[in-house]
Design an enzyme around this catalytic site. Structure first.
Site, mmCIF file in Angstrom:
data_model
loop_
_atom_site.group_PDB
_atom_site.id
_atom_site.type_symbol
_atom_site.label_atom_id
_atom_site.label_comp_id
_atom_site.label_asym_id
_atom_site.label_seq_id
_atom_site.Cartn_x
_atom_site.Cartn_y
_atom_site.Cartn_z
ATOM 1 N N ASP A 91 0.770 -1.311 -0.122
ATOM 2 C CA ASP A 91 -0.011 0.044 -0.175
ATOM 3 C C ASP A 91 0.867 1.196 0.018
ATOM 4 O O ASP A 91 1.930 1.151 0.413
ATOM 5 C CB ASP A 91 -0.783 0.053 1.268
ATOM 6 C CG ASP A 91 -2.006 -0.895 1.421
ATOM 7 O OD1 ASP A 91 -2.411 -1.615 0.177
ATOM 8 O OD2 ASP A 91 -2.207 -1.428 2.367
HETATM 9 N N1 URA Z 1 -1.757 -5.957 3.902
HETATM 10 C C1 URA Z 1 -2.036 -4.540 3.989
HETATM 11 O O1 URA Z 1 -2.754 -4.128 4.776
HETATM 12 N N2 URA Z 1 -0.982 -3.489 3.385
HETATM 13 C C2 URA Z 1 -0.069 -3.891 2.627
HETATM 14 O O2 URA Z 1 0.672 -3.225 2.089
HETATM 15 C C3 URA Z 1 0.258 -5.378 2.537
HETATM 16 C C4 URA Z 1 -0.479 -6.145 3.302
#
Ligand code: URA
Length: 244
Positions: free
Chosen positions: A102
């Site tokens: 993310d």
């Molecule tokens: N889980 C999440 O919530 N975000 C990420 O970037 C990776 C795994």
């Protein structure tokens, strides 16, 4: 190249296991069973393991980036935000991220131009183990830990069981290491939200055999031979599993 190294590079097995395969007479070079460990393999030699042809793939690049937060895991962003492409030099060629973190998540991100390996590692059926360190609100109750172990219920269905380890806990906030095998959208954040412990910071510490270690945010390094071999062993195992 020595035969056991060739087999390890091809992702057949670790070097030690490759030696066992050779000693067991399961490896042929140009049609002949070879049991000598030091045997050299030259360009054009035909290598088979248990009757199946084995090839060392063409040279590829494997780069480990510490993606900082506030960076997109894409090569371009229509909204002009910083992307991982801004953090790796162009000379590294056409490498792309394997999977996604993310915008607000930092940590280890593998980038490669080896499309086949990337495809296998990202395949939802084959879950590469990933470990994240999450800072969450409050303290996890034993019941919460049980939910993670059994599979947290998410909107689209239960997540697969996850391991959690409490690194530090207080009633205000806790640090938790969580290991998952899936790659659903915002999965870790949603799992903690579902147990009413929203995440305030998330760092990926490990992607399969690749650990973040002391790599600083925004920095990158080439994956080591050992890491690449381990990735190939993983991908090879996944492909064999899919064949059955
Ligand atoms: N889980 C999440 O919530 N975000 C990420 O970037 C990776 C795994």
């Amino acid at each position: 190249m020595r035969l056991q190294k060739y087999l390890a590079h091809a992702g057949v097995a670790s070097r030690r296991k490759a030696e066992e395969l050779i000693a067991a007479g399961r490896v042929r070079v140009n049609g002949r069973v070879v049991r000598e460990l030091g045997t050299s393999v030259a360009d054009g030699d035909r290598v088979q393991v248990a009757g199946r042809a084995v090839e060392v793939p063409a040279q590829h690049r494997y780069v480990v980036l510490h993606k900082p937060d506030k960076v997109m895991t894409t090569m371009r962003d229509p909204e002009g935000r910083r992307t991982v492409a801004d953090l790796v030099p162009r000379e590294l060629g056409r490498i792309v991220p394997v999977g996604r973190l993310d915008y607000d998540t930092s940590g280890v991100l593998l980038m490669t131009d080896d499309g086949e390996l990337a495809h296998v590692l990202m395949h939802p059926r084959f879950g590469v183990e990933k470990t994240y360190r999450a800072v969450v609100r409050g303290k996890l109750a034993p019941d919460d830990v049980k939910k993670f172990l059994e599979g947290v219920r998410l909107e689209e269905g239960s997540a697969r069981p996850a391991k959690v380890r409490v690194v530090r806990a207080s009633s205000r906030a806790s640090e938790i290491d969580i290991t998952i095998h899936e790659g659903r959208n915002r999965q870790v954040r949603r799992m903690f939200e579902a147990t009413e412990h929203p995440v305030s910071s998330l760092v990926r510490l490990r992607f399969g055999p690749i650990a973040l270690g002391s790599l600083a945010p925004g920095h990158w390094r080439e994956a080591t031979e050992k890491e690449i071999a381990a990735l190939r062993v993983l991908a090879h195992a996944a492909q064999s599993e899919n064949r059955t």
